[in-house]
Enzyme design. Structure first.
Site, PDB file in Angstrom:
ATOM      1  N   PHE A 147     -34.991 -11.386 -34.508  1.00 30.33           N
ATOM      2  CA  PHE A 147     -33.555 -11.331 -34.246  1.00 30.33           C
ATOM      3  C   PHE A 147     -32.830 -11.155 -35.562  1.00 30.33           C
ATOM      4  O   PHE A 147     -32.992 -11.944 -36.485  1.00 30.33           O
ATOM      5  CB  PHE A 147     -33.055 -12.593 -33.540  1.00 30.33           C
ATOM      6  CG  PHE A 147     -31.610 -12.461 -33.128  1.00 30.33           C
ATOM      7  CD1 PHE A 147     -31.261 -11.787 -31.974  1.00 30.33           C
ATOM      8  CD2 PHE A 147     -30.593 -12.966 -33.933  1.00 30.33           C
ATOM      9  CE1 PHE A 147     -29.928 -11.616 -31.613  1.00 30.33           C
ATOM     10  CE2 PHE A 147     -29.257 -12.801 -33.581  1.00 30.33           C
ATOM     11  CZ  PHE A 147     -28.926 -12.130 -32.419  1.00 30.33           C
ATOM     12  N   ASP A 167     -35.015 -12.355 -43.754  1.00 33.46           N
ATOM     13  CA  ASP A 167     -33.810 -12.788 -43.056  1.00 33.46           C
ATOM     14  C   ASP A 167     -33.835 -14.310 -42.989  1.00 33.46           C
ATOM     15  O   ASP A 167     -34.567 -14.900 -42.199  1.00 33.46           O
ATOM     16  CB  ASP A 167     -33.783 -12.165 -41.652  1.00 33.46           C
ATOM     17  CG  ASP A 167     -32.546 -12.577 -40.850  1.00 33.46           C
ATOM     18  OD1 ASP A 167     -31.915 -13.584 -41.209  1.00 33.46           O
ATOM     19  OD2 ASP A 167     -32.231 -11.886 -39.865  1.00 33.46           O
ATOM     20  N   LYS A 197     -25.466 -18.394 -41.315  1.00 33.00           N
ATOM     21  CA  LYS A 197     -25.228 -19.602 -40.511  1.00 33.00           C
ATOM     22  C   LYS A 197     -24.823 -20.868 -41.290  1.00 33.00           C
ATOM     23  O   LYS A 197     -23.694 -21.298 -41.219  1.00 33.00           O
ATOM     24  CB  LYS A 197     -26.433 -19.880 -39.622  1.00 33.00           C
ATOM     25  CG  LYS A 197     -26.567 -18.819 -38.523  1.00 33.00           C
ATOM     26  CD  LYS A 197     -27.571 -19.209 -37.465  1.00 33.00           C
ATOM     27  CE  LYS A 197     -27.426 -18.344 -36.229  1.00 33.00           C
ATOM     28  NZ  LYS A 197     -28.199 -17.100 -36.225  1.00 33.00           N
TER      29      LYS A 197
HETATM   30  C1  LIG Z   1     -27.995 -15.717 -35.959  1.00 33.45           C
HETATM   31  C2  LIG Z   1     -28.886 -14.794 -36.674  1.00 33.45           C
HETATM   32  C3  LIG Z   1     -28.451 -13.541 -37.117  1.00 33.45           C
HETATM   33  C4  LIG Z   1     -27.078 -13.001 -36.796  1.00 33.45           C
HETATM   34  O1  LIG Z   1     -26.056 -13.730 -37.395  1.00 33.45           O
HETATM   35  P1  LIG Z   1     -24.541 -13.501 -36.900  1.00 33.45           P
HETATM   36  O2  LIG Z   1     -23.747 -14.338 -37.870  1.00 33.45           O
HETATM   37  O3  LIG Z   1     -24.457 -13.960 -35.494  1.00 33.45           O
HETATM   38  O4  LIG Z   1     -24.253 -12.051 -37.037  1.00 33.45           O
HETATM   39  C5  LIG Z   1     -29.312 -12.758 -37.850  1.00 33.45           C
HETATM   40  N1  LIG Z   1     -30.556 -13.181 -38.128  1.00 33.45           N
HETATM   41  C6  LIG Z   1     -31.022 -14.365 -37.720  1.00 33.45           C
HETATM   42  C7  LIG Z   1     -32.415 -14.788 -38.078  1.00 33.45           C
HETATM   43  C8  LIG Z   1     -30.213 -15.211 -36.959  1.00 33.45           C
HETATM   44  O5  LIG Z   1     -30.693 -16.383 -36.508  1.00 33.45           O
END
Ligand SMILES: *Cc1c(COP(=O)(O)O)cnc(C)c1O
Length: 399
Positions: free
Chosen positions: A138, A223, A252
């Site tokens: 994700f 990420d 986050k």
């Molecule tokens: C939540 C998340 C995103 C996206 O972040 P947003 O601030 O909602 O755009 C990207 N990568 C990972 C691993 C995430 O958990």
């Protein structure tokens, strides 16, 4: 307004993109939140792994208040002291050297993808656009990030997606080796797939990925949007492996709840962008970076990564006992305070029962309960939450 009024007005005026619970949250303190009718909940979702320092941490509140009085926004056409200080703080505590600030995780990943392509263009003298990411990953909802996200359910109605992306099975080094031809600029991976079900990368896999990236001249982008900022028991998820990525992304937990994202790079990648290549009007603005500096300082000063590690170990032991009692629990995966409880049944009924007992948890992939509480959660609060979860799980047996 009360819960019911707010939900009714929301249904009329707010786009229908979330399956929402029927209440509105109004205030928070530490591990607790209160809804618009005054009910108090123990919050093990924490804004989806955002409120690492707890709700309304006094140092974050104070930093936002003081900065709001001075200057809320100005452009990146000028230097911003808070932004510079936060960039240094991140660089001092990571393998990164330079930082670009933005407003969300998706945006940070978009920046990383652009950075990789620019780096490849400079290094190889021709376009080398490929980005390899993992099945079940994700990375966000904007087009580049959505294309990188290896989950068809998020992509299916939005074709055409962005060209140049490939997906390989996670934890399968041979698949990555097969995909890594000379059109690939970068490999983009999470160290632990959060949204994908709380699934960590194996140690050998991650070191294999790093070696392959070096061998084939590709950047390694991690990420860290969900795993970063102490969540997994280390400041960054990559620290669990003996590797350093070329680029990593944050969002986050970075602003203590205030929207902010960051793209962090080292070596050649840190020098790839030139003026005009990338920008964000709001990125790293004075208020966001004041919140970020305060939140990251709390995480460092209070050693919240160490706390996450210890609390995670405590939760792992308690959940192991629960797993023995209830066959509906198939697997438990605990990485600091990123906890996945895999069930043999759909998890939503358990989520709803917990809510009825004023404990907020959520469910991902249909059958994995996810707990991502504030890293400041107390042992007493953990005990309370686990007692409620156990009660909800116990009912599942007989349903
Ligand atoms: C939540 C998340 C995103 C996206 O972040 P947003 O601030 O909602 O755009 C990207 N990568 C990972 C691993 C995430 O958990």
């Amino acid at each position: 307004m009360n819960n019911q009024n707010i939900a009714a007005m929301g249904q009329e005026y707010v786009m229908n993109t979330y399956g929402r619970q029927n209440f509105a949250l109004e205030r928070g303190k530490g591990s607790f939140v209160w809804d618009a009718d005054g009910s108090r909940y123990l919050d093990l979702v924490a804004g989806i792994a955002v409120n690492n320092v707890g709700h309304c941490h006094p140092r974050v509140v104070d930093a936002i208040r003081r900065q709001a009085d001075k200057l809320i926004h100005c452009s990146n056409l000028y230097w911003i002291e808070n932004q510079v200080r936060l960039a240094k703080l991140i660089a001092d505590h990571s393998c990164g050297e330079k930082v670009f600030f933005c407003n969300s995780g998706a945006e940070a990943n978009e920046g990383a993808i652009k950075l990789a392509r620019k780096w490849a263009l400079k290094k190889y003298g021709h376009v080398r656009p490929g980005i390899i990411s993992a099945v079940n990953s994700f990375h966000g909802r904007t087009f580049g990030a959505l294309t990188a996200t290896g989950q068809k359910k998020y992509q299916k109605d939005f074709n055409p997606l962005t060209p140049g992306f490939k997906h390989v099975n996670y934890n399968d080094i041979q698949a990555l080796r097969d995909a890594a031809d000379d059109t690939v600029a970068a490999v983009l991976l999470e160290t632990l797939q959060g949204e994908g079900g709380v699934v960590p990368a194996a140690r050998e896999y991650m070191s294999g990925v790093k070696a392959l990236c070096e061998e084939r001249g590709m950047l390694l982008i991690i990420d860290e949007v969900q795993t970063g900022l102490g969540r997994t028991g280390k400041l960054f998820g990559y620290e669990h492996y003996a590797i350093e990525p070329d680029v990593f992304t944050l969002a986050k937990g970075l602003g203590g709840g205030f929207p902010i994202g960051a793209l962090v790079a080292r070596g050649e990648a840190a020098a790839a962008f030139e003026p005009g290549d990338h920008a964000s009007t709001f990125g790293g603005n004075p208020l966001a970076t004041a919140a970020g500096e305060a939140a990251l300082s709390v995480i460092l000063d209070e050693n919240l990564s160490g706390a996450a590690e210890e609390k995670g170990n405590y939760i792992r032991k308690k959940l192991a006992r629960m797993k023995e009692k209830y066959p509906v629990i198939q697997d438990i995966r605990v990485w600091g305070l990123m906890v996945g409880i895999q069930l043999s049944v759909e998890g939503q009924a358990i989520v709803n029962r917990c809510l009825a007992d004023f404990v907020i948890i959520n469910c991902i992939q249909g059958n994995v309960l996810r707990l991502v509480p504030p890293l400041t959660i107390s042992y007493e609060e953990i005990d309370q939450a686990l007692a409620v979860i156990e009660k909800a799980v116990a009912l599942e047996k007989t349903v």
